[in-house]
Design a protein around this motif. Structure first.
Motif, PDB file in Angstrom:
ATOM      1  N   ALA A   1       0.827  -1.210   0.000  1.00 31.59           N
ATOM      2  CA  ALA A   1       0.000   0.000   0.000  1.00 31.59           C
ATOM      3  C   ALA A   1       0.861   1.259   0.000  1.00 31.59           C
ATOM      4  O   ALA A   1       0.487   2.278  -0.602  1.00 31.59           O
TER       5      ALA A   1
ATOM      6  N   LEU B   1       1.606   2.926  -3.206  1.00 32.96           N
ATOM      7  CA  LEU B   1       0.533   3.700  -3.845  1.00 32.96           C
ATOM      8  C   LEU B   1       0.523   5.163  -3.407  1.00 32.96           C
ATOM      9  O   LEU B   1      -0.086   6.000  -4.068  1.00 32.96           O
TER      10      LEU B   1
ATOM     11  N   VAL C   1      -3.277   4.761 -10.067  1.00 36.73           N
ATOM     12  CA  VAL C   1      -4.184   4.430  -8.969  1.00 36.73           C
ATOM     13  C   VAL C   1      -5.593   4.153  -9.484  1.00 36.73           C
ATOM     14  O   VAL C   1      -6.306   3.299  -8.960  1.00 36.73           O
TER      15      VAL C   1
ATOM     16  N   CYS D   1      -6.642   0.558 -10.188  1.00 43.01           N
ATOM     17  CA  CYS D   1      -6.730  -0.423  -9.098  1.00 43.01           C
ATOM     18  C   CYS D   1      -7.941  -1.334  -9.284  1.00 43.01           C
ATOM     19  O   CYS D   1      -9.064  -0.868  -9.485  1.00 43.01           O
TER      20      CYS D   1
ATOM     21  N   ILE E   1      -5.479  -5.588  -5.983  1.00 45.57           N
ATOM     22  CA  ILE E   1      -4.790  -4.637  -5.104  1.00 45.57           C
ATOM     23  C   ILE E   1      -5.651  -4.308  -3.887  1.00 45.57           C
ATOM     24  O   ILE E   1      -5.137  -4.070  -2.791  1.00 45.57           O
ATOM     25  N   ARG E   2      -6.982  -4.324  -4.055  1.00 38.79           N
ATOM     26  CA  ARG E   2      -7.854  -4.091  -2.900  1.00 38.79           C
ATOM     27  C   ARG E   2      -7.717  -5.227  -1.884  1.00 38.79           C
ATOM     28  O   ARG E   2      -7.699  -4.993  -0.677  1.00 38.79           O
TER      29      ARG E   2
ATOM     30  N   THR F   1      -4.222  -4.944  -0.074  1.00 44.80           N
ATOM     31  CA  THR F   1      -4.002  -3.780   0.783  1.00 44.80           C
ATOM     32  C   THR F   1      -5.116  -3.546   1.806  1.00 44.80           C
ATOM     33  O   THR F   1      -5.053  -2.577   2.556  1.00 44.80           O
TER      34      THR F   1
ATOM     35  N   GLU G   1     -16.595  -5.163  -6.703  1.00 45.04           N
ATOM     36  CA  GLU G   1     -15.579  -4.333  -7.344  1.00 45.04           C
ATOM     37  C   GLU G   1     -16.286  -3.132  -7.948  1.00 45.04           C
ATOM     38  O   GLU G   1     -17.149  -3.269  -8.813  1.00 45.04           O
TER      39      GLU G   1
ATOM     40  N   ASN H   1     -14.666   2.466 -11.805  1.00 42.14           N
ATOM     41  CA  ASN H   1     -14.132   3.825 -11.702  1.00 42.14           C
ATOM     42  C   ASN H   1     -15.001   4.825 -12.464  1.00 42.14           C
ATOM     43  O   ASN H   1     -15.314   4.634 -13.630  1.00 42.14           O
TER      44      ASN H   1
END
Length: 330
Positions: free
Chosen positions: A157, A160, A168, A171, A175-176, A179, A295, A298
């Protein structure tokens, strides 16, 4: 067990107190912040007052650095003789927090049998799973399965923090997942790690060796030499396959061996009630959701929900959700 003292009314202490109070035990609640003890008492966890005499069992649910002096003080004042650990506030506590969870006991040759029996009674009341271990073995175990993952998550993390915004925004769930625990309270983890530095350092040293070898393998993949590229490929293959073998050993639902679930992916809008609606539709199809992940997309008011189910249940769930108008993704 008729009386108990809980010192530290955070998540762990209050959850244990709720269990005991629900079984008719008179529980006394003490915290360095009296407001927390009053909150726990208001939740039905006991009485925010010290006992007038020695209790049957004491639970010291404070940060690790304060456990020994807190217990010593309680014993010196003739209040107690017991153990535990704190995570967060009383409002997060639940009486079923420990149900099905491992609860490690580390008795020594000098441990009083009556005290051990009381601890086992507490574990049974909480419906946890008692595991008796040597204290050093416990420290090595939690270094591997808890403390090292926390540090590794924080290290990933940390990469980032100064990353480009464009990176970013890319992501995804991977990665979630990696981290997620990096959001933990640093002050709490400093206490925890300070109580177990050696075993954690040993595990990290082994990870560092793997990292060094992986870096060499990746550099080899950049080489124009075909032999070196083959060696690099073999090195990466080795670490990935060892990772596969280790992951298989992680217990799954209810502590059983991990199960290979089928994933049904559904586009879900970011409106109130959508999650409840999809779970209700799954229930109408008589399908049990074993696990779930979400998820978020974005820049969109939508996300992708991944419903993990037994393989034989996936076709029925897929058909039922399509029939009810859900947009599925392959």
């Amino acid at each position: 067990m008729r009386t108990a003292l809980v010192i530290g009314t955070g998540l762990i202490g209050t959850s244990a107190a709720l269990v005991l109070a629900g079984r008719g035990v008179r529980v006394h609640l003490v915290d360095h912040d009296p407001a927390q003890a009053r909150t726990a008492a208001a939740l039905g966890a006991g009485y925010d007052e010290e006992p007038e005499s020695t209790v049957d069992l004491a639970i010291v649910a404070v940060p690790p650095a304060h456990t020994a002096p807190t217990l010593a003080d309680a014993m010196r004042r003739g209040l107690a003789r017991g153990a535990g650990r704190e995570s967060s506030g009383p409002l997060a506590a639940t009486a079923d927090l420990f149900e099905g969870r491992p609860w490690v006991l580390t008795p020594t040759r000098d441990s009083d049998t009556e005290v051990l029996n009381l601890a086992l009674e507490l574990v049974a009341l909480c419906r946890a799973v008692p595991i008796v271990m040597d204290a050093d073995a416990h420290d090595r175990a939690v270094a591997l399965v808890s403390h090292t993952p926390q540090l590794l998550s924080s290290m990933v993390a940390a990469r980032l923090r100064d990353a480009d915004d464009t990176a970013v925004r890319l992501c995804g769930q991977g990665i979630r997942d990696v981290t997620r625990i990096a959001a933990s309270d640093p002050r709490m983890w400093i206490d925890i790690l300070a109580a177990n530095p050696g075993p954690v350092a040993d595990v990290l040293a082994a990870v560092a060796a793997d990292l060094d070898e992986t870096v060499r393998s990746l550099r080899a993949l950049q080489s124009a030499d075909e032999t070196k590229r083959a060696e690099g490929t073999a090195g990466i293959d080795d670490v990935l396959r060892r990772g596969n073998a280790g992951r298989v050993r992680v217990p799954g639902k209810h502590g059983a061996a991990p199960t290979a679930y089928e994933t049904v992916r559904v586009l879900i809008g970011d409106q109130p009630g959508e999650l409840a609606r999809i779970f209700a539709d799954a229930g109408r199809a008589a399908v049990n959701i074993e696990d779930v992940r979400i998820e978020h997309a974005n820049g969109q008011q939508a996300g992708l929900i991944q419903l993990m189910v037994e393989p034989q249940a996936a076709p029925a769930l897929t058909a039922a959700l399509r029939e009810r108008g859900w947009s599925l993704r392959t």
